[in-house]
Write a protein that holds these residues in place. Sequence first.
Motif, mmCIF file in Angstrom:
data_model
loop_
_atom_site.group_PDB
_atom_site.id
_atom_site.type_symbol
_atom_site.label_atom_id
_atom_site.label_comp_id
_atom_site.label_asym_id
_atom_site.label_seq_id
_atom_site.Cartn_x
_atom_site.Cartn_y
_atom_site.Cartn_z
ATOM 1 N N GLY A 196 -6.454 -2.269 6.533
ATOM 2 C CA GLY A 196 -7.905 -2.473 6.499
ATOM 3 C C GLY A 196 -8.427 -2.943 5.155
ATOM 4 O O GLY A 196 -9.634 -3.130 4.990
ATOM 5 N N VAL A 197 -7.527 -3.137 4.177
ATOM 6 C CA VAL A 197 -7.941 -3.591 2.850
ATOM 7 C C VAL A 197 -7.719 -5.095 2.754
ATOM 8 O O VAL A 197 -6.633 -5.597 3.063
ATOM 9 N N ALA A 198 -8.730 -5.809 2.299
ATOM 10 C CA ALA A 198 -8.665 -7.272 2.271
ATOM 11 C C ALA A 198 -7.950 -7.790 1.025
ATOM 12 O O ALA A 198 -7.861 -7.115 -0.004
ATOM 13 N N GLY A 199 -7.444 -9.014 1.142
ATOM 14 C CA GLY A 199 -6.904 -9.734 0.000
ATOM 15 C C GLY A 199 -5.608 -9.172 -0.530
ATOM 16 O O GLY A 199 -4.859 -8.472 0.154
ATOM 17 N N THR A 200 -5.359 -9.470 -1.813
ATOM 18 C CA THR A 200 -4.111 -9.062 -2.451
ATOM 19 C C THR A 200 -4.123 -7.586 -2.838
ATOM 20 O O THR A 200 -3.074 -7.046 -3.219
ATOM 21 N N ALA A 201 -5.274 -6.947 -2.753
ATOM 22 C CA ALA A 201 -5.375 -5.547 -3.163
ATOM 23 C C ALA A 201 -4.471 -4.651 -2.327
ATOM 24 O O ALA A 201 -3.933 -3.665 -2.836
ATOM 25 N N ALA A 202 -4.309 -4.976 -1.041
ATOM 26 C CA ALA A 202 -3.488 -4.142 -0.170
ATOM 27 C C ALA A 202 -2.054 -4.058 -0.685
ATOM 28 O O ALA A 202 -1.465 -2.977 -0.745
ATOM 29 N N ASN A 203 -1.473 -5.198 -1.064
ATOM 30 C CA ASN A 203 -0.099 -5.191 -1.572
ATOM 31 C C ASN A 203 0.008 -4.424 -2.879
ATOM 32 O O ASN A 203 0.976 -3.684 -3.109
ATOM 33 N N ALA A 204 -0.982 -4.588 -3.742
ATOM 34 C CA ALA A 204 -0.981 -3.867 -5.017
ATOM 35 C C ALA A 204 -1.057 -2.360 -4.788
ATOM 36 O O ALA A 204 -0.380 -1.579 -5.466
#
Length: 260
Positions: A137-145
């Motif tokens: 549910g987290v958008a963008g590259t933040a999820a991978n981080a």
Amino acid sequence: MNDLEANAYFDQCFEQCQAKLALAGPKIQARSARALPIDRNELNAAIMGDAIVGFLDGMSRRNKSIVKNTYAYAAITSKILHPGEKEKVIRYEVFKKLMFSMGWTEYFGAMTEYKSSTAKLTMDNVALDIVHSALGGVAGTAANAMKVVADKTIEALKKQPEAVKLFEHHATDGKGINFGVSVCKQDKDEEVTMIVGTVNCNASAQTTKVLFVEWDSSNLEIYQGKAHFAIHEEDFRQEAKIIKFLDGLREAIFMEYSPV
């Protein structure tokens, strides 16, 4: 709940919790102070009673403090109010409502049964699987981080036996295993996003080990909770009461460590 209802709910739970503690007496004992880091919101991972949290770089000390205090308060209070083995769902709902009452916004968070795809499992891998799923549910590259930080936070615990001991003291009781793993980030506007994965499962009354040990999944009934919270400092409510409640427990529930 609107703000008025949220404040009323917090006050109701606070009073009920205080009344139960007055009758039963506090059950949380202070830990030994030997060689344990003082919790000053300086490091990027911490134990919060029966919860583990990892912070992405860039989190302010103030926001780390908000995360720890609100999470610990909601987890402790919900467990005191609903300690029963069959109360896991309502305990989780109370936890989420208390987080909302303190200023967090919740985007999703149902409790469901966890199905393992393997005959053997470890609770740390179960928790990370839940957190990784919730990060969808987290958008963008933040999820991978955030996935990377969650993984490093758990991996670093293998070198922190005192932290593991503190965590497992709170995560186990005669009713089973209950704990949470969370990961947080702060954006450029200083809003905090926190992903929480919770694990609840039956276990023998003699269970004292939770993480980094192998379990037979056929003998376990595991439930999972997934929640996505957000807060900005200006929306934080009930701080004075939370601090007063936790001040006498800090040595018993909080411990910082480094995830690298």
